[in-house]
Design an enzyme around this catalytic site. Structure first.
Site, short mmCIF file in Angstrom:
data_model
loop_
_atom_site.label_atom_id
_atom_site.label_comp_id
_atom_site.label_asym_id
_atom_site.label_seq_id
_atom_site.Cartn_x
_atom_site.Cartn_y
_atom_site.Cartn_z
N GLY A 122 0.78 5.86 -1.21
CA GLY A 122 0.03 7.03 -1.60
C GLY A 122 -0.79 6.83 -2.86
O GLY A 122 -1.82 7.47 -3.06
N SER B 133 0.85 -1.19 0.00
CA SER B 133 0.00 0.00 0.00
C SER B 133 0.88 1.23 0.00
O SER B 133 2.07 1.16 0.32
CB SER B 133 -0.92 0.02 1.23
OG SER B 133 -0.15 0.10 2.41
N GLY C 82 -2.28 3.97 -3.62
CA GLY C 82 -3.36 3.04 -3.33
C GLY C 82 -2.81 1.70 -2.91
O GLY C 82 -1.61 1.52 -2.73
N ASP D 272 9.79 9.27 -7.02
CA ASP D 272 9.55 8.52 -5.78
C ASP D 272 10.47 7.30 -5.70
O ASP D 272 10.02 6.18 -5.47
CB ASP D 272 8.09 8.09 -5.70
CG ASP D 272 7.69 7.67 -4.29
OD1 ASP D 272 8.42 8.01 -3.34
OD2 ASP D 272 6.66 6.99 -4.13
N LYS E 94 -2.87 -2.88 -8.81
CA LYS E 94 -2.76 -1.67 -8.00
C LYS E 94 -4.02 -0.83 -8.19
O LYS E 94 -4.40 -0.47 -9.31
CB LYS E 94 -1.53 -0.86 -8.44
CG LYS E 94 -1.28 0.39 -7.59
CD LYS E 94 -0.13 1.20 -8.17
CE LYS E 94 1.18 0.47 -8.05
NZ LYS E 94 1.68 0.43 -6.66
N VAL F 203 -2.18 -2.50 -3.21
CA VAL F 203 -1.75 -3.46 -4.23
C VAL F 203 -2.19 -4.84 -3.78
O VAL F 203 -1.99 -5.23 -2.63
CB VAL F 203 -0.22 -3.42 -4.43
CG1 VAL F 203 0.18 -4.35 -5.58
CG2 VAL F 203 0.25 -2.01 -4.70
#
Length: 865
Positions: free
Chosen positions: A518, A516, A520, A632, A536, A522
């Protein structure tokens, strides 16, 4: 009798004199043939100064047949031919090479004196012909100025020191024993090295897993060096794309092989060793299985024919099973049909060419081909309704092992329908007499009523479509996807579209959550063909229309790299977005490195993970058609597959995130420990932000712990070092801000103290130092001082020297360490989590965390990515 003996003696003396070969130079009014020099040097008349290369008239076969000789340059020890003049016009063993003041000409034989090849008109008379130790054959004038060089007219090979300039190409031969020009070609373009079959692209150098893209400057030439293969630009000062090979002083050659592969090989003293070959998948070679042959990459039966086709062994082509169909086809539309190849069959040209039309129905795509005499077949994408035409030449087909990967593409072969036998003229007179009279009356009437019925159905269909359009506009508000068909947007390259119910079944109603963040949650899923996938769920995305969504998904779905997680498909229902990825069986690097449950990652495994991740980022930054900044990079987004092969996930998803969700992206997902300083200062965000994040991840790979963490006394520096080191803030509680600790140890050259203690001495100071130096270069405060990811890959592989960290651009780490220590001590007093860099609270009672240097307000990072 005596006169005959003297004549034979004089003839033998003449032959022995004429057979003496020359070293480095020969001069005009010189003639050579294979027969003349066959006894002493097997056809060679000229050797380079150190006998590395030889020039002469040679036959590529072993039988020295009477009519396949070529004026060539050959590497002496390996026997490799690196250049040939008359490759498309062989001569007999009595053919000659003539050197005159006007240049070189190759003559067919002594009788006809017909030249089959000659050098172009030269600017001044020739003084000498020279063969260098680099393999270059030159015509020189009296001032030793080059008038012509063989290096400027390559055939199928280039060697060390030779340049294949922009626009020049290497053409493979027909067969290994027949060096005539074949259909495969390697071409230097402005952006890459392209491989072509009959002028159709089928492979790029950057597609190889060992090819590294260092910059995006225009390519000027290809060169082979003692350390690899490189495409160069900016007058030879910048490497654009390179393939690093083990440094060697041995003979090395790059060749467009007759098999359709581009091969770099080296002579090891006894035989040629292949060092690099592409494409790796033989099914990517356009004619590997002949015309319409189906390549499956199976060892037992690599080539076969599609259904409804059979092999014609004589022609090496698959032909229709039915005798009423044939190849080639005529241009008469009434005489044409199309044979469907079925699902899971792909064709190389669809990956390198644009469709001729978007938004076409299949019959219209067929019609385009039917009207084009050069068209031999079509490939049609159902989702985007894109139409690809196969023109002029049909190569081999490729069988996708998992048809789900290519479910959307269908191929059709254009065939001719053979006309039936026509009756004899005598019988034609009686055809009309047997036709029923009632049919002559009923057929026109039935046709009239049929037209009326079709008109009624058409009007009703139009009314239904108008109603559906009005209904969709009422249901679909701005900013939502609605329930309309995504296929109505004709975006080329979309991956597979799943129905929501399919993914519900695959995940057992989203039963097993495996991650999990930002973006959502998985979930693990299993498709009907038993393929494992990761599904996802993305909510609150930032896209405001179906077409925008399709475009972004198409971009992400078309990215292919061994170190990037593959997007298999997507699903959209209302505001909910689901992405289907390949499943990574070893989970994330974060769990493997930090959980402590599994086996310890050995140093070589950590090195390979770091290198693979760097390659994936380098591809995103400079290897894609559109530059992608990940935004990210962290251990959670580095997934591990078989043998701990790293694959970067979540690339390209920042555009799918809404403004509201982007603030969660930076404050809730534990990424603040990896954010570059420019995020705080509102400076422009570039790919160098990913480089910074990668440097932080690399430090964690070295230590086996998170950079912002508490450690036991045994893992901290000694009390003596604490007094002289700024790295150990609040050492009484065991707190270490590892990047600053790494900086201190770098200054002292004590790299081994930074290594994960679980390795227990199975790594050297030098090995740790290499990774630490690369990491510190990546985390420079000034983005321009950070290396590109392509340069990072070069440092790992040794083709680029290790960078030297700039201390003046790393002093900010001392401020970060101080603020981290102060904030963490406040949080420790409030009972907060020890990993403050990963679980800070948004509420007002978060205390010192709001003043931490690693804290970034959401509004400061919600800008464009």
């Amino acid at each position: 009798m005596r006169s005959t003996f003297l004549l034979l003696l004089l003839l033998r003396l003449f032959v022995s004199v004429s057979c003496a070969y020359f070293t480095e130079f020969v001069y005009p009014n010189f003639t050579a043939s294979n027969l003349r020099f066959i006894s002493s040097s097997k056809g060679a008349f000229l050797f380079s100064r150190n006998s590395i290369y030889k020039a002469g008239l040679f036959s590529p076969g072993s039988d020295d047949s009477s009519f396949d000789f070529y004026f060539s340059v050959v590497h002496v020890d390996s026997g490799s031919t690196i250049w040939s003049s008359n490759r498309d016009s062989p001569v007999s063993n009595s053919g000659t090479m003539n050197l005159t003041p006007r240049g070189i000409s190759v003559i067919e034989d002594g009788k006809s004196q017909k030249p089959v090849w000659s050098t172009p008109v030269l600017s001044s008379p020739v003084y000498s012909l020279r063969l260098t130790d680099s393999g270059n054959l030159l015509l020189l004038d009296h001032l030793n100025v080059s008038l012509w060089e063989s290096f400027q007219f390559p055939t199928d090979s280039i060697v060390v020191g030779q340049r294949l300039m922009l626009g020049m190409s290497l053409s493979g031969s027909v067969l290994e024993s027949n060096i005539s020009t074949g259909d495969y070609k390697f071409l230097v373009s402005e952006s890459d090295g392209l491989m072509q079959w009959k002028e159709q692209n089928y492979w790029k150098l950057r597609m190889h897993t060992r090819a590294n893209v260092d910059s995006n400057f225009p390519v000027e030439y290809l060169t082979v060096t003692s350390s690899g293969l490189a495409l160069m630009g900016r007058n030879g000062t910048v490497v654009i794309i390179r393939v690093a090979l083990p440094p060697s002083s041995d003979f090395r050659v790059a060749k467009m092989d007759w098999s359709g592969k581009f091969i770099v090989s080296r002579f090891n003293g006894t035989h040629m060793v292949t060092e690099f070959s592409g494409p790796l998948d033989s099914c990517q070679i356009p004619f590997v299985c002949g015309k319409l042959g189906l390549c499956s990459a199976s060892e037992n039966q690599p080539c076969s024919c599609p259904d409804e086709l059979r092999l014609d062994a004589d022609e090496r082509v698959c032909v229709p099973v039915s005798n009423s169909l044939s190849l080639p086809v005529s241009c008469e539309a009434s005489n044409i049909t199309y044979l469907e190849l079925g699902l899971g069959v792909s064709y190389f040209s669809t990956h390198f060419t644009d469709p001729v039309e978007h938004g076409l129905e299949l019959p219209a795509c067929h019609d385009l081909c039917s009207k084009n005499c050069s068209c031999l077949g079509v490939f049609y994408e159902n989702t985007s309704r894109s139409c690809y035409l196969v023109k002029d030449s049909f190569g081999s087909l490729s069988l996708v092992r998992n048809s789900k990967d290519n479910h959307d593409l269908r191929g059709y072969v254009k065939l001719s329908i053979k006309k039936p036998n026509v009756q004899s003229p005598g019988n034609n007179n009686n055809r009309g007499s047997g036709f029923p009279l009632i049919a002559l009356v009923l057929l026109p009437c039935s046709g009239f009523f049929l037209l009326i019925a079709l008109g009624f159905l058409w009007c009703r269909r139009c009314a239904v479509m108008r109603y559906s359009s009005i209904r969709e506009k009422q249901v679909t508000r701005p900013g939502s996807f609605g329930s309309g068909d995504l296929g109505s947007f004709h975006i080329p390259g979309l991956p597979q579209k799943f129905e929501f119910e399919e993914l519900e079944t695959a995940t057992e109603n989203f039963k097993m959550q495996i991650g999990s963040g930002g973006f959502g949650a998985v979930y693990k899923g299993t498709l009907p063909d038993e393929t494992l996938v990761a599904v996802k769920k993305i909510t609150n995305h930032g896209l405001h229309g179906r077409q925008e969504f399709c475009t972004e998904i198409a971009i992400i779905g078309n990215i292919r790299h061994t170190n990037l997680v593959k997007l298999r498909g997507f699903c959209a229902r209302g505001r909910q977005l689901l992405l289907v990825y390949e499943y990574m069986n070893h989970g994330s690097l974060e769990k493997t490195l930090f959980s402590g449950n599994g086996p310890v990652l050995e140093w070589q495994e950590r090195f390979d993970i770091a290198l693979g991740t760097a390659r994936g980022l380098a591809y995103l930054h400079s290897g894609c058609d559109q530059k992608i900044i990940h935004c990210d990079v962290k251990p959670e987004n580095i997934l591990l597959h078989d043998h701990f092969q790293p694959k970067l996930s979540d690339f390209g998803l920042s555009k799918l995130l809404s403004q509201e969700e982007s603030s969660l992206f930076t404050t809730m997902r534990g990424t603040r420990g990896y954010l570059a300083p420019e995020w705080i200062t509102n400076a422009a965000i570039s790919e160098k932000a990913d480089v910074y994040s990668y440097g932080m991840v690399l430090l964690e790979l070295v230590s086996g712990r998170k950079n912002c963490s508490f450690r036991s006394r045994s893992n901290s520096v000694t009390e003596e070092n604490n007094q002289n080191s700024s790295s150990t803030m609040a050492t009484s509680s065991g707190l270490v801000y590892f990047p600053l600790y790494a900086l201190d140890m770098h200054e002292q050259g004590r790299y081994l103290e930074l290594a994960d203690p679980r390795l227990e001495g199975r790594v050297t100071n030098q090995e740790v130092g290499k990774l630490v130096r690369i990491a510190l270069c990546c985390v420079h405060e000034e983005p321009t001082l950070r290396p590109t990811m392509a340069a990072v890959v070069g440092m790992f592989e040794g083709s680029i020297p290790l960078g030297n960290p700039r201390m003046e651009s790393l002093n900010f780490l001392r401020f970060f360490g101080l603020r981290f220590a102060e904030s963490s001590m406040v949080e420790g007093q409030n009972g907060e989590s020890e990993n403050m860099g990963f679980h800070q609270r948004e509420s007002s009672n978060s205390g010192g965390s709001r003043h931490s240097a690693s804290y970034v307000a959401s509004q400061e990072v919600s800008g464009p990515r």
